[in-house]
Design an enzyme around this catalytic site. Structure first.
Site, mmCIF file in Angstrom:
data_model
loop_
_atom_site.group_PDB
_atom_site.id
_atom_site.type_symbol
_atom_site.label_atom_id
_atom_site.label_comp_id
_atom_site.label_asym_id
_atom_site.label_seq_id
_atom_site.Cartn_x
_atom_site.Cartn_y
_atom_site.Cartn_z
ATOM 1 N N GLU A 12 4.283 -5.386 0.186
ATOM 2 C CA GLU A 12 3.418 -5.090 -0.963
ATOM 3 C C GLU A 12 3.692 -3.695 -1.531
ATOM 4 O O GLU A 12 2.780 -2.916 -1.788
ATOM 5 C CB GLU A 12 1.942 -5.247 -0.575
ATOM 6 C CG GLU A 12 1.618 -6.667 -0.146
ATOM 7 C CD GLU A 12 0.143 -6.917 0.142
ATOM 8 O OE1 GLU A 12 -0.552 -5.982 0.559
ATOM 9 O OE2 GLU A 12 -0.299 -8.057 -0.069
ATOM 10 N N ARG A 18 3.407 -3.323 11.620
ATOM 11 C CA ARG A 18 2.810 -4.571 11.133
ATOM 12 C C ARG A 18 3.864 -5.608 10.734
ATOM 13 O O ARG A 18 4.903 -5.258 10.151
ATOM 14 C CB ARG A 18 1.884 -4.299 9.956
ATOM 15 C CG ARG A 18 0.676 -3.494 10.362
ATOM 16 C CD ARG A 18 -0.174 -3.166 9.176
ATOM 17 N NE ARG A 18 -1.191 -4.145 8.886
ATOM 18 C CZ ARG A 18 -1.433 -4.638 7.683
ATOM 19 N NH1 ARG A 18 -0.684 -4.297 6.652
ATOM 20 N NH2 ARG A 18 -2.422 -5.484 7.491
ATOM 21 N N TRP A 24 1.469 -15.344 -5.772
ATOM 22 C CA TRP A 24 0.127 -14.774 -5.888
ATOM 23 C C TRP A 24 -0.814 -15.762 -6.584
ATOM 24 O O TRP A 24 -1.981 -15.481 -6.773
ATOM 25 C CB TRP A 24 0.167 -13.465 -6.693
ATOM 26 C CG TRP A 24 0.825 -12.343 -5.972
ATOM 27 C CD1 TRP A 24 1.077 -12.289 -4.627
ATOM 28 C CD2 TRP A 24 1.325 -11.125 -6.522
ATOM 29 N NE1 TRP A 24 1.711 -11.102 -4.313
ATOM 30 C CE2 TRP A 24 1.875 -10.365 -5.467
ATOM 31 C CE3 TRP A 24 1.365 -10.586 -7.813
ATOM 32 C CZ2 TRP A 24 2.450 -9.114 -5.654
ATOM 33 C CZ3 TRP A 24 1.940 -9.338 -8.001
ATOM 34 C CH2 TRP A 24 2.478 -8.606 -6.927
ATOM 35 N N GLU A 31 -12.882 -9.893 3.137
ATOM 36 C CA GLU A 31 -12.175 -9.903 1.851
ATOM 37 C C GLU A 31 -12.148 -11.295 1.228
ATOM 38 O O GLU A 31 -12.325 -11.446 0.026
ATOM 39 C CB GLU A 31 -10.734 -9.401 2.074
ATOM 40 C CG GLU A 31 -9.855 -9.533 0.853
ATOM 41 C CD GLU A 31 -8.417 -9.080 1.098
ATOM 42 O OE1 GLU A 31 -8.124 -8.625 2.220
ATOM 43 O OE2 GLU A 31 -7.610 -9.180 0.165
ATOM 44 N N LYS A 87 2.670 0.083 7.889
ATOM 45 C CA LYS A 87 2.921 -1.079 7.023
ATOM 46 C C LYS A 87 4.170 -0.730 6.234
ATOM 47 O O LYS A 87 4.166 0.216 5.443
ATOM 48 C CB LYS A 87 1.735 -1.286 6.091
ATOM 49 C CG LYS A 87 1.951 -2.304 4.973
ATOM 50 C CD LYS A 87 0.670 -2.504 4.155
ATOM 51 C CE LYS A 87 0.874 -3.457 2.989
ATOM 52 N NZ LYS A 87 -0.383 -3.685 2.234
ATOM 53 N N ASP A 110 -2.720 -14.789 5.101
ATOM 54 C CA ASP A 110 -3.466 -13.552 4.900
ATOM 55 C C ASP A 110 -4.977 -13.715 5.095
ATOM 56 O O ASP A 110 -5.705 -13.742 4.105
ATOM 57 C CB ASP A 110 -3.197 -13.006 3.492
ATOM 58 C CG ASP A 110 -3.737 -11.609 3.314
ATOM 59 O OD1 ASP A 110 -4.134 -11.006 4.312
ATOM 60 O OD2 ASP A 110 -3.754 -11.123 2.168
HETATM 61 O O1 GCW Z 1 -5.105 -8.998 2.603
HETATM 62 C C1 GCW Z 1 -4.236 -8.208 1.898
HETATM 63 C C2 GCW Z 1 -5.116 -7.330 1.083
HETATM 64 C C3 GCW Z 1 -4.559 -5.969 0.802
HETATM 65 C C4 GCW Z 1 -4.070 -5.372 2.117
HETATM 66 C C5 GCW Z 1 -3.003 -6.270 2.693
HETATM 67 C C6 GCW Z 1 -2.515 -5.796 4.055
HETATM 68 C C7 GCW Z 1 -4.121 -3.083 2.819
HETATM 69 O O2 GCW Z 1 -5.432 -8.003 -0.096
HETATM 70 O O3 GCW Z 1 -5.592 -5.202 0.229
HETATM 71 O O4 GCW Z 1 -3.610 -4.058 1.948
HETATM 72 O O5 GCW Z 1 -3.521 -7.550 2.898
HETATM 73 O O6 GCW Z 1 -3.000 -6.325 5.036
HETATM 74 O O7 GCW Z 1 -1.685 -4.923 4.114
#
Ligand code: GCW
Length: 719
Positions: A297, A330, A540, A399, A293, A371
């Site tokens: 983020e 990713r 966000w 999640e 990744k 997401d």
């Molecule tokens: O869905 C989001 C999540 C993060 C996650 C990110 C990702 C691992 O809230 O916790 O981090 O995606 O997929 O990288």
């Protein structure tokens, strides 16, 4: 935080004692055995196997055939309630063998005569094929299907079927709702039985790769101390056909190697990674490769050095290539500061790189462009990178779908994504035509039941089956799992399958109907927060996604808005942009409409929205009643566990509905349609709900509020 009054403490004590007593009496149905329970079939069903199988004969030496034989022995002896020995060739034996053919993992089950003996021949392409064949044969018996006159073959459609664990080295699991990490770093390289049971479960559904650690990676996993432990797992899982991958932190050359840069074009960086790869392959000769990744983020990546994703991926791919390793990169990237629609960002960064990735790179793309929302349209990259190997990444852990409460079966959701029509390169092309791998973010932890609830196991199971065959019929997968997990009694099978098949849509309706997305409370994503607008990055905020105001609701992604539709093939884009064609389920994803806009059904948007929330709750209430009626047919231990979990799901669905309606009504100012009752509390009550700990975020383990949510009249946790 929940106040711990003396009464509550006493109650908790009583519950703990009761739970301990219950588990010592009846630990047999605690969910540990997953779908590999192997309890005796009902005598009437067992009768069809009276003469066959008699024994298991292993024709060739191999650790995988040995694993297959031991599984068959254990499974068949349990299911048929008679000993099935591993022995020499004899009438009625199951014969395990393999040849070198392709694709690896394919198998054939056949009733044949061998040296004069009638036998069931399980032959694989490679010994791993035989292992899969053995599990397929077991599945036939577990689901009470005949094994006479067999001629059945199957082959995996995707070569890489991979579980991604988001486990941290400190034992926490990002977005994990099933307890702490399964990996016992302190004890490893000692292997305990649970590691073998984990591998058996994966092999039984064809999963052949595991990423051990979180994509938000800690570089220390690449140090000799950890690699020794990883190697022990690789050795233990090799007989089950599982290769280990690791998430690699892009800045590891700086953190571990003391270099000044992690620039992928810097020769010292390349040399560092090459030496690291060589070191890994010395201890794990069949190491799968890295998952990365990058520049997402807050994670480091090549863009830090003004290089592209392809520069970064290809540098790592080059050090893996001599060893036969694969690099998964990713495509989940977005910038919180960007002004453009978040749904467009991954495509904007990756589509221009099509064809620029090395042949051992797989670009891993989430199923939807944002997401893992309860519903998203398919990711436009699946129709945009014909010269790049792609993996689809789905989230098995829930999640955004209620964590581990109740029943939300995701087989239907993933199938919907996999079968989405991309119309590229052919008019009928689907997402499943564009992928060569499937990755699932695991929902597995150290809870006794592995996945946090009996029904969450079904999502692990469905992931494996769909990764094996993305075109598999979800209803068939649900039925197989149900029979294997709850038994073959039709009074149980039919209602459970029906609940599973409708559960995801019910959840979408109760949380984010009609194409809404990302309405969850911030950070931990537990519970509703459609009003939230105070996050540091605009995208966000749930208000960024719902765009609700006094006039209407929804995100305009047509040409008058962000024009995200243009990332799809023109015939798909045309439909999505057209209010007469876009499906209602994606309406507010692609369009901003007024509260009084009329859907094709004639209903106003406002009425339809309220109606969907209510029908989601009603469906979940229906699952509660269905489950209650199953009490006489399901063992008490698991029945009680699921009943409790479904009650929590219902309370949470009501909370979602009421909070969402309270907020949207504060904007629309419209009356509720007839027959719909008002939210239990004023909007301010819902807005005041706070959680200090939620599993999978901030704090490890069970948060203090996890089980105390929403009883009407009592805030989930005091603000
Ligand atoms: O869905 C989001 C999540 C993060 C996650 C990110 C990702 C691992 O809230 O916790 O981090 O995606 O997929 O990288």
């Amino acid at each position: 935080m929940l106040s711990t009054t003396p009464v509550r403490l006493i109650l908790r004590g009583i519950l703990l004692v009761a739970a301990a007593a219950a588990s010592s009496i009846a630990s047999a149905e605690d969910g540990y055995d997953l779908w590999l329970r192997y309890r005796p079939l009902a005598p009437a069903l067992r009768a069809q196997y009276a003469t066959k199988p008699t024994a298991i004969f292993v024709e060739r030496r191999s650790s995988r055939l040995a694993a297959a034989a031991s599984e068959l022995q254990r499974g068949l002896s349990g299911l048929l309630a008679r000993p099935i020995p591993v022995s020499g060739l004899r009438d009625g034996a199951i014969v395990l063998t393999y040849t070198n053919c392709s694709p690896t993992g394919a198998y054939r089950l056949r009733s044949v005569r061998l040296h004069g003996h009638p036998v069931t021949l399980v032959s694989g392409c490679g010994d791993v094929g035989t292992l899969y064949g053995a599990f397929a044969l077991l599945r036939l018996v577990q689901t009470a299907r005949p094994i006479e006159h067999l001629d059945l073959s199957d082959a995996p459609k995707l070569s890489l079927r991979m579980l991604d664990h988001w486990d941290n080295l400190d034992g926490t699991v990002e977005r994990g709702y099933a307890g702490a990490s399964l990996w016992n770093w302190r004890e490893l390289p000692k292997i305990d039985k649970r590691m073998i049971d984990y591998a058996r479960a994966n092999a039984s559904i064809g999963i052949n790769a595991v990423v051990l650690n979180n994509v938000n990676a800690d570089a220390r996993i690449l140090t000799p101390l950890y690699l020794r432990k990883v190697a022990a797992l690789a050795d233990a899982w090799r007989p089950y056909g599982i290769r280990i991958f690791l998430s690699a932190r892009f800045s590891a050359p700086i953190e571990l190697g003391g270099l000044k840069t992690a620039d992928p074009l810097d020769p010292s960086v390349r040399a560092w990674w090459r030496a690291k790869a060589d070191e890994i392959y010395r201890v794990i000769p069949d190491f799968g490769g890295f998952l990365v990744k990058a520049n997402s983020e807050g994670q480091p990546g090549p863009q830090t050095y003004h290089r592209t994703h392809a520069d970064g991926a290809n540098m790592l791919a080059a050090v893996l290539a001599p060893h036969g390793g694969t690099l998964l990169w990713r495509a989940f990237v977005y910038s919180g500061a960007a002004t453009d629609d978040r749904a467009k960002q991954a495509y904007a960064e990756f589509a221009p790189l099509d064809g620029k990735f090395a042949s051992n790179v797989i670009v891993q793309v989430k199923n939807g462009p944002i997401d893992f929302q309860p519903r998203e349209p398919f990711h436009p990259l699946f129709g945009a990178m014909p010269h790049t190997r792609l993996a689809i990444e789905v989230q098995v852990t829930r999640e955004y779908l209620g964590e581990n409460a109740g029943i939300v079966w995701l087989g239907t959701m993933w199938s919907e994504a996999l079968r989405s029509r991309t119309a590229r390169p052919e008019p009928n092309s689907q997402v499943l035509d564009a992928i060569s791998a499937m990755a699932g973010v695991a929902n597995i932890g150290s809870d006794r039941d592995w996945s946090g609830s009996d029904f969450d196991q079904a999502n692990w199971y469905a992931f494996g089956r769909l990764a094996w065959n993305p075109a598999a019929d979800p209803a068939r997968v649900a039925e197989d799992w149900t029979r294997m997990t709850w038994g073959n009694d039709p009074r149980v099978v039919k209602p459970i399958v029906a609940m599973m098949m409708t559960s995801r849509e019910a959840t979408v309706d109760a949380m984010t109907p009609l194409g809404l997305a990302h309405q969850m409370a911030s950070d931990h994503h537990y519970g509703p927060g459609p009003w939230v607008s105070d996050q540091p990055a605009p995208l966000w905020n749930p208000t960024y996604y719902n765009r609700a105001d006094a006039h209407g609701i929804g995100f305009d992604r047509t040409a008058t808005g962000s024009n995200a539709v243009a990332q799809y093939a023109s015939q798909i884009a045309r439909c999505l942009a057209d209010l007469r064609c876009v499906p209602d389920s994606e309406l507010l994803w692609f369009h901003h409409v007024s509260w009084t806009y009329r859907l094709r059904s004639g209903e106003t948007l406002w009425n339809a929205l309220v109606d969907r929330y209510d029908s989601g709750v009603a469906d979940i209430a229906g699952m509660n009643s269905t489950w209650s009626r199953l009490a006489p047919h399901v063992d008490p231990q698991r029945h009680a566990a699921v009943a409790g979990s479904l009650r929590r799901q219902l309370l949470e669905a009501e909370w979602w509905r009421d909070a969402s309606i309270a907020y949207f009504q504060s904007l629309s100012k419209l009356p509720l349609p007839p027959g719909h009752s008002a939210p239990a509390h004023p909007l301010a009550w819902y807005e005041a709900v706070r959680f200090d700990t939620v599993p999978g975020f901030l704090a490890p383990g069970i948060g203090s509020c996890r089980t105390s949510v929403v009883t009407r009249g009592d805030p989930p946790c005091a603000p």
